[in-house]
Design a protein around this motif. Structure first.
Motif, mmCIF file in Angstrom:
data_model
loop_
_atom_site.group_PDB
_atom_site.id
_atom_site.type_symbol
_atom_site.label_atom_id
_atom_site.label_comp_id
_atom_site.label_asym_id
_atom_site.label_seq_id
_atom_site.Cartn_x
_atom_site.Cartn_y
_atom_site.Cartn_z
ATOM 1 N N ALA A 439 0.844 -1.191 0.000
ATOM 2 C CA ALA A 439 0.000 0.000 0.000
ATOM 3 C C ALA A 439 0.883 1.246 0.000
ATOM 4 O O ALA A 439 2.028 1.207 0.462
ATOM 5 C CB ALA A 439 -0.908 -0.010 1.227
ATOM 6 N N LEU A 440 0.350 2.354 -0.507
ATOM 7 C CA LEU A 440 1.139 3.581 -0.637
ATOM 8 C C LEU A 440 1.794 3.991 0.677
ATOM 9 O O LEU A 440 2.968 4.350 0.717
ATOM 10 C CB LEU A 440 0.262 4.731 -1.146
ATOM 11 C CG LEU A 440 -0.245 4.669 -2.592
ATOM 12 C CD1 LEU A 440 -1.033 5.921 -2.919
ATOM 13 C CD2 LEU A 440 0.897 4.491 -3.574
ATOM 14 N N GLU A 441 1.031 3.934 1.764
ATOM 15 C CA GLU A 441 1.569 4.392 3.044
ATOM 16 C C GLU A 441 2.611 3.447 3.632
ATOM 17 O O GLU A 441 3.327 3.806 4.575
ATOM 18 C CB GLU A 441 0.433 4.599 4.056
ATOM 19 C CG GLU A 441 -0.358 3.348 4.396
ATOM 20 C CD GLU A 441 -1.570 3.161 3.493
ATOM 21 O OE1 GLU A 441 -2.475 2.396 3.888
ATOM 22 O OE2 GLU A 441 -1.601 3.763 2.402
ATOM 23 N N LEU A 442 2.738 2.235 3.050
ATOM 24 C CA LEU A 442 3.698 1.247 3.558
ATOM 25 C C LEU A 442 4.963 1.157 2.720
ATOM 26 O O LEU A 442 5.945 0.548 3.147
ATOM 27 C CB LEU A 442 3.045 -0.143 3.600
ATOM 28 C CG LEU A 442 2.477 -0.631 4.938
ATOM 29 C CD1 LEU A 442 1.872 -2.013 4.776
ATOM 30 C CD2 LEU A 442 3.564 -0.647 6.000
ATOM 31 N N GLN A 443 4.955 1.741 1.527
ATOM 32 C CA GLN A 443 6.048 1.507 0.590
ATOM 33 C C GLN A 443 7.402 1.990 1.113
ATOM 34 O O GLN A 443 8.424 1.357 0.863
ATOM 35 C CB GLN A 443 5.720 2.141 -0.770
ATOM 36 C CG GLN A 443 4.625 1.384 -1.506
ATOM 37 C CD GLN A 443 4.354 1.921 -2.895
ATOM 38 O OE1 GLN A 443 4.724 3.045 -3.227
ATOM 39 N NE2 GLN A 443 3.695 1.132 -3.721
#
Length: 551
Positions: A439-443
């Motif tokens: 996910a974007l916030e985890l990249q």
């Protein structure tokens, strides 16, 4: 009426230093704070502009209550507003941002660039090193932490995937014409699209606001507030309802721009804590994070600028440089070093096409990425612009514009190149798909997970997000408080505490009322009318500079 002065006059307004040497002060009977309500009835000091504060606070409190009470109903409304605004008015955001860049660059090369902020004999308040460091601090934020990996990866992936068309309309999210099957072409296009969103255009937006505020405060002797910019257009009416509306709009734009950053920061911090420590990652966790960090920000407010914001900003600078240096030296160092110049070249090559506001086929990229970014930067412009104005007294307009446009832009290019190149290298060279699929916030955290000292660097990343959160909230409270206190820069602390609490409440309301789409809708809705304010500011800057003596 304007008056020329070659002497050292008394400070024309409380909190605004007098021009040094020749300057063209505006002769007005308005006294800063004359329309303020000052009382101690509530057990603490109050000093605020009655109309601006009352209307702003009541409308915002109403918005927060409605959004929290009716989240299921408000979510679709936010989504619909975002889609309508971006699909119909993305051209206005792109065209306006181009105008801001063109005006900023043009002023560098005209005789008006010789005007000195603060008067012809004004001396800079800070050394070049200190000034550049503060410009860098203004340019760094939660956005670079959130998008430093995710945006280059996203644009690389969509560019590599090529275009797709349904019923004559592009349905893919790739910038320009994509680069189907061409890895190097996709890297170049993806990085140039990323730099486009973090380079000259956002800093052109900030430069316009900062220069206008600095000019009309330090050279013209007006209060350091948005309405002062409009004196060449409105004259004395700027102290009446037209000026009230401008300041109210600045409050809304700043609050929703900050709330968007705080909401994005909370989602990334929550995801990072879940990734490292398996803590819950849901709306409740994000609300608790926002509440906790807002309380820490209140502590910073109480300590004051010198002990609070300054120390936290210094901590952030050190941590950010350490993380950046770590990624450069532990990641693909040669690819990052060569990529920095290659990415700059690709950016300049694609700049005309990326900034074109009309006849675009890459509608999803323009509407979903660029229009949102420009609205976000515009909504942040009163906040960042006022900060830059405060630290730039004594510089010529030419110095100011070159530094504000180039220094933060180059730092952003280096940051995006380091983090983006490292993530893309992991996918292409190492065959690691985790970053691409996260996910974007985890990249960011997944990318750091492939480097040494994962636990330490990921934890530093979470701390950076949180401290950016705190300093943004605290600094934003200062700016909003100054606007709602009629331009005073030393209003009582309880007012600043009130606005810090409101910022957290808006971020929570938007997250619960529709998530990222709601945040985007709010920032686009407030960015749109404020775009018109900035277009008028361009005219005011030119008129104001023409009457100033040049060094």
């Amino acid at each position: 009426m304007a008056q020329d002065t070659n002497s050292q006059p008394e400070p024309p307004q409380e909190g605004v230093p007098a021009p040094e040497g020749p300057a063209n002060l505006i002769d007005t009977d308005y006294v800063i704070g004359q329309d303020n309500i000052t009382t101690n009835k509530f057990g603490f000091d109050v000093d605020l502009h009655g109309k601006v504060f009352t209307i702003s606070s009541l409308l915002i409190l109403f918005f927060v209550i409605i959004t929290l009470a009716l989240p299921d109903q408000m979510g679709p409304i936010f989504n619909g507003a975002r889609q309508w605004l971006t699909s119909h008015l993305s051209w206005l955001f792109l065209l306006s941002a181009n105008i801001f860049v063109i005006v900023s660059v043009a002023l560098i090369f005209t005789p008006l660039g010789r005007v000195r902020i603060g008067g012809a004999h004004a001396k800079p308040d800070f050394s070049y090193a200190g000034w550049f460091a503060m410009l860098f601090a203004a340019g760094m934020g939660i956005g670079l932490m959130f998008y430093g990996v995710s945006e280059p990866m996203t644009h690389f992936g969509t560019s590599l995937g090529g275009t797709s068309v349904e019923n004559g309309v592009r349905t893919d999210w790739a910038p320009l014409g994509a680069a189907q099957g061409d890895e190097q072409g996709a890297i170049a296009l993806g990085m140039s699209a990323t730099i486009f969103h973090w380079g000259l255009h956002p800093w052109g937006i900030y430069a316009v606001v900062a220069l206008a505020l600095a000019l009309f405060a330090y050279n013209k002797g007006l209060p350091l507030t948005m309405r002062s910019i409009f004196y060449p257009i409105l004259g004395e009416r700027v102290w009446g309802w037209p000026g009230h509306l401008i300041d109210i709009l600045a409050v809304f734009a700043t609050l929703f721009g900050l709330a968007t950053s705080l909401g994005i920061g909370a989602s990334q911090a929550s995801a990072g804590l879940h990734y490292l420590f398996d803590t819950p990652n849901n709306n409740v966790a994000m609300v608790i994070l926002i509440m906790g960090i807002t309380l820490v920000a209140l502590g910073s407010v109480v300590l004051g600028v010198d002990k609070g914001v300054q120390r936290l900003s210094q901590l952030n600078m050190v941590l950010a440089f350490l993380l950046l240096a770590f990624v450069i030296f532990v990641g693909p160092t040669l690819a990052i070093a060569t990529g920095f110049f290659e990415n700059l070249g690709s950016y300049l090559k694609n700049l005309p096409a990326l900034s074109n506001p009309f006849g675009r086929e890459d509608v999803n990229f323009v509407q979903g990425w660029t229009a949102f970014y420009w609205a976000w930067w515009i909504s942040w412009s009163p906040f960042v612009g006022m900060f830059i104005a405060r630290v730039s007294r004594g510089r010529t307009v030419r110095e100011f514009l070159i530094a504000v446009l180039l220094v933060p832009s180059l730092v952003s290019v280096l940051w995006m190149t380091a983090f983006g190149t490292t993530a893309i290298h992991q996918v292409i060279a190492d065959g690691f798909e985790g970053v691409k699929n996260a996910a974007l916030e985890l990249q960011l955290f997944v990318m750091l997970g492939q480097l040494p000292l994962t636990g330490i660097t990921s934890f530093i990343g979470i701390i950076l997000v949180m401290v950016f959160f705190i300093t943004s909230s605290d600094s934003g409270s200062l700016v909003i408080d100054s606007i709602t206190a009629g331009g005073k820069v030393d209003a009582p602390k309880p007012q600043r505490i009130f606005w810090a609490l409101i910022e957290g409440a808006i971020a929570i309301a938007l997250l619960l009322g529709g998530g990222l789409s709601a945040l985007q809708a709010a920032v686009i809705s407030t960015g749109l009318p404020f775009t018109l304010v900035l277009l008028a500011a361009c005219y005011a800057i030119i008129q104001g500079l023409r009457s100033e003596p040049r060094t």
